[in-house]
Write a protein that holds these residues in place. Structure first.
Motif, PDB file in Angstrom:
ATOM      1  N   LYS A 186      34.576  16.801  -9.239  1.00 16.90           N
ATOM      2  CA  LYS A 186      35.978  17.416  -9.206  1.00 16.90           C
ATOM      3  C   LYS A 186      36.453  16.931 -10.679  1.00 16.90           C
ATOM      4  O   LYS A 186      37.002  18.221 -11.358  1.00 16.90           O
ATOM      5  N   ASP A 236      38.798  20.510 -18.608  1.00 18.75           N
ATOM      6  CA  ASP A 236      39.410  21.222 -19.505  1.00 18.75           C
ATOM      7  C   ASP A 236      40.785  21.803 -19.145  1.00 18.75           C
ATOM      8  O   ASP A 236      41.619  21.933 -20.032  1.00 18.75           O
ATOM      9  N   SER A 237      41.174  21.980 -17.712  1.00 15.56           N
ATOM     10  CA  SER A 237      42.267  22.554 -17.358  1.00 15.56           C
ATOM     11  C   SER A 237      43.337  21.844 -17.096  1.00 15.56           C
ATOM     12  O   SER A 237      44.610  22.065 -17.374  1.00 15.56           O
ATOM     13  N   ASP A 238      42.812  20.407 -16.663  1.00 24.03           N
ATOM     14  CA  ASP A 238      43.849  19.395 -16.379  1.00 24.03           C
ATOM     15  C   ASP A 238      43.349  18.043 -16.636  1.00 24.03           C
ATOM     16  O   ASP A 238      42.988  17.230 -16.084  1.00 24.03           O
ATOM     17  N   ARG A 297      35.046  19.426 -13.401  1.00 24.43           N
ATOM     18  CA  ARG A 297      35.620  20.763 -13.153  1.00 24.43           C
ATOM     19  C   ARG A 297      36.885  20.961 -13.868  1.00 24.43           C
ATOM     20  O   ARG A 297      37.274  21.825 -14.301  1.00 24.43           O
ATOM     21  N   LEU A 298      37.682  20.047 -13.775  1.00 21.44           N
ATOM     22  CA  LEU A 298      39.003  19.663 -14.004  1.00 21.44           C
ATOM     23  C   LEU A 298      39.405  19.331 -15.672  1.00 21.44           C
ATOM     24  O   LEU A 298      40.389  19.601 -16.259  1.00 21.44           O
TER      25      LEU A 298
END
Length: 64
Positions: free
Chosen positions: A24, A30-32, A27-28
């Motif tokens: 997880k 770059d975005s958060d 996956r996060l």
């Protein structure tokens, strides 16, 4: 003290969630990035506990 089966089960659960957290986190990233860092910190704490569990398991197995 918990039984060997309980400790082994707990170690497997720790490793399962460490893997989930790391996936997880990737996956996060770059975005958060803040949440990704938090997940990484939680995974690190679980990893430290997993090492202690693995050492305890090895000690119990050695005694048997």
């Amino acid at each position: 003290m918990p039984s060997l089966a309980q400790m082994t089960g707990s170690l497997h659960i720790h490793n399962f969630y460490i893997g989930k957290l790391k996936a997880k986190q990737e996956r996060l990233f770059d975005s958060d990035p803040e949440l990704a860092m938090l997940l990484d910190n939680v995974a690190a704490v679980l990893s430290e506990h997993a090492v202690v569990l693995a050492d305890d398991i090895a000690e119990v197995e050695y005694k048997e």
